[in-house]
Design an enzyme around this catalytic site. Sequence first.
Site, PDB file in Angstrom:
ATOM      1  N   HIS A 103       5.433   6.314  -0.718  1.00 19.90           N
ATOM      2  CA  HIS A 103       6.264   5.121  -0.885  1.00 19.90           C
ATOM      3  C   HIS A 103       5.457   3.861  -0.642  1.00 19.90           C
ATOM      4  O   HIS A 103       4.348   3.908  -0.096  1.00 19.90           O
ATOM      5  CB  HIS A 103       7.457   5.159   0.075  1.00 19.90           C
ATOM      6  CG  HIS A 103       7.037   5.188   1.513  1.00 19.90           C
ATOM      7  ND1 HIS A 103       6.831   6.364   2.203  1.00 19.90           N
ATOM      8  CD2 HIS A 103       6.759   4.188   2.396  1.00 19.90           C
ATOM      9  CE1 HIS A 103       6.458   6.093   3.438  1.00 19.90           C
ATOM     10  NE2 HIS A 103       6.398   4.770   3.585  1.00 19.90           N
ATOM     11  N   HIS A 160       0.810  -1.212   0.000  1.00 23.02           N
ATOM     12  CA  HIS A 160       0.000   0.000   0.000  1.00 23.02           C
ATOM     13  C   HIS A 160       0.845   1.265   0.000  1.00 23.02           C
ATOM     14  O   HIS A 160       2.023   1.240   0.342  1.00 23.02           O
ATOM     15  CB  HIS A 160      -0.933   0.019   1.216  1.00 23.02           C
ATOM     16  CG  HIS A 160      -0.209   0.163   2.524  1.00 23.02           C
ATOM     17  ND1 HIS A 160       0.212  -0.905   3.270  1.00 23.02           N
ATOM     18  CD2 HIS A 160       0.190   1.273   3.222  1.00 23.02           C
ATOM     19  CE1 HIS A 160       0.821  -0.480   4.366  1.00 23.02           C
ATOM     20  NE2 HIS A 160       0.828   0.847   4.356  1.00 23.02           N
TER      21      HIS A 160
END
Length: 293
Positions: free
Chosen positions: A239, A123
């Site tokens: 990220h 995620h």
Amino acid sequence: MSLVQYSDSESESESRSSPPAKRPRHDPQPSLPPLPAAFHDLYASTTRVSVQDDPSLHGGRKRVIPHVEGNWPTHLYLEWYPAKEELSLLTNLITQIDKSSADSLHDVHSLLHSDLGAQLPLHISLSRPVVLRTEQRASFTEKLQNSIRQSHVSPFKVRPNTLYWASNYEKTRWFLVFSVQKPPQDHLNRLLRLSNNTLSQFGQPPLYAGSRAQGDENPVSPSTHSDKEQSGDFSGCFHISLAWTLKEPSSKSRDQVAGIDLQGVKDLQIGFDSVKAKIGNNVTNIELDRSLT
């Protein structure tokens, strides 16, 4: 006591007296289609085995948010289930780093699979781990849904960029992550602003505002205003985490990771078509606007 298994079509006595029937031959069946995305939301977390902070149950990890009755840990994020080929590429990358680590320390734990070998989703976070009260859950979800729908943010794709080690806010764990390139139409920053604005209405802190540069996600004093805060562009902060370790990587290990050839990984196109809001063990899937795609 062990259980004796019988087939659905035979009784115990039949199984003892009748010779085994020949099984009919079947043509090979095609591979099953992938499970719908909503299916994974039903099993978004493992069964709670303790409400106490027992690191032995979680590989040495400590609970960031203490369990308090009436408090609901909350996280907003974009979810990605890598395809088979993508998963193989990422697995090889983690293995390479674990074997060649300059620290020989790391005992790197992959985030690609559970302890039982089931594939896990990856995620991009749109919030810090925050806490809502029981009475706030419904209104928070409604406000977030309305905010995202009215924004008309459409589904989009991102590409991996650089690989590095980053700590959590509490510096209790370090994560192997890759940053992502800024997508067209700045959708990541747009969704982050929507998330932070909704969280602020419930007294929750924003994600990335007041953070240091890439590689250190720990918050700094609110009086310190970076260029990112002033411009509202946090593209260098987004990220995807691939693995984690409890021990802080050395400077040599950080340099080693930064120098790894990411050929193949940088070619990945990671698509997102919804925002996930996880409150406790309940996940709400908020679809992005497909009318513009």
